[in-house]
Design an enzyme around this catalytic site. Structure first.
Site, PDB file in Angstrom:
ATOM      1  CE  LYS A 192      -4.598  -1.202   1.475  1.00  0.00           C
ATOM      2  NZ  LYS A 192      -5.376  -1.075   2.349  1.00  0.00           N
ATOM      3  NE  ARG A 239      -8.482  -8.246  -0.139  1.00  0.00           N
ATOM      4  CZ  ARG A 239      -7.894  -7.162  -1.054  1.00  0.00           C
ATOM      5  NH1 ARG A 239      -6.643  -6.372  -0.776  1.00  0.00           N
ATOM      6  NH2 ARG A 239      -8.436  -6.708  -1.741  1.00  0.00           N
TER       7      ARG A 239
END
Length: 279
Positions: free
Chosen positions: A225, A259
């Protein structure tokens, strides 16, 4: 209300167990793979590799999280439902998740065999929790700072981001249970970078134990991210070491589901944390 053991499909994950959730984007414009798994056969091959690598959960998404071309409900269903059905037949013991904020998509995927609805947009469609209850599947309760789906944060501010996330996800978890979702199928996700800047996502990572202490199983979705890229000043393709560090820190604090884009690397890292944490 949480039971301690997370039960999704045929999977049971007790305290101290780390579940790897492999990302599988059936989109042409994913920020990470740029459409590498958009084609049906390519997506199936990626899912097979993830299972071999140790993934416990496959998370199928049909719409890019951020800005991009509009995807209708019908198109999202076309991208996800036949694929979920094929995966259900191909990997009957693997937990299947669908990443959607739309109740109609969640219902169609549950009918096709999905075990979990990963709502990354914090109940934007209030009927999504009702779908989870109706089909007795799991639900991820997230925090997006009040943003509408596919909206990027801009000058967001919190007096205490951890407190805001805590109140948001616990409120959604309790609502889900009140609607009939079984408590052992509910997870909470601080949802790094959604409605948050890099400072907020770092603070959530440092203080993840606050969420863990609620008793709800915590899912973390930090893989590659922007907050990792901005912290290390690295492009998407060079963020794996930072991702693994964030995963390890999260696991050490008690997170349960992770995840990730690289299931094999995550499995090795989490197994190492498990060995270090063992008495």
């Amino acid at each position: 209300m949480p039971s301690g053991t997370l039960r999704l499909g045929q999977g049971e994950f007790g305290p101290g167990a780390y579940a790897v959730m492999a990302v599988l984007n059936r989109t042409p414009d994913s920020f990470y793979d740029r459409g590498a798994t958009f084609a049906f056969d390519a997506a199936l091959a990626a899912a097979d590799r993830a299972v071999v690598a140790g993934a416990d959960i496959i998370d199928v998404g049909g719409v890019k999280a951020g800005h991009g071309e509009h995807v209708s409900t019908e198109e999202e269903i076309r991208r996800t439902v036949p694929f979920v059905a094929e995966l259900r037949a191909r990997h009957p013991g693997v937990v299947l998740s669908v990443d959607t904020w739309r109740a109609e998509v969640g219902r169609a995927c549950a009918e096709a065999g999905a075990d979990l609805i990963n709502d990354t947009w914090a109940g934007a469609d209030p009927d999504l929790a009702r779908v989870a209850a109706e089909y007795d599947v799991g639900l991820v309760c997230s925090h997006s700072g009040g943003l509408a789906p596919r909206t990027d944060p801009h000058r967001v501010a919190y007096a205490d981001v951890v407190d805001a996330v805590l109140r948001g996800v616990v409120g959604l978890a309790e609502r889900a249970v009140s609607l009939g979702v079984h408590p052992d199928r509910v997870l909470v996700d601080p949802t790094h970078d959604f409605g948050k800047n890099t400072y907020h996502s770092l603070e959530l990572t440092r203080r993840l134990d606050v969420l863990v202490r609620t008793g709800w199983p915590v899912l973390v979705a930090v893989s590659n991210k922007d907050f990792i890229g901005e912290t290390l000043d690295l492009p998407v393709g060079e963020r794996l070491p930072g991702t693994l560090a964030a995963l390890a820190l999260s696991a050490w604090q008690g997170a349960r589901v992770f995840r990730v884009h690289d299931a094999a690397a995550a499995r090795r890292a989490l197994d190492t944390v498990g060995e270090l944490a063992a008495p």
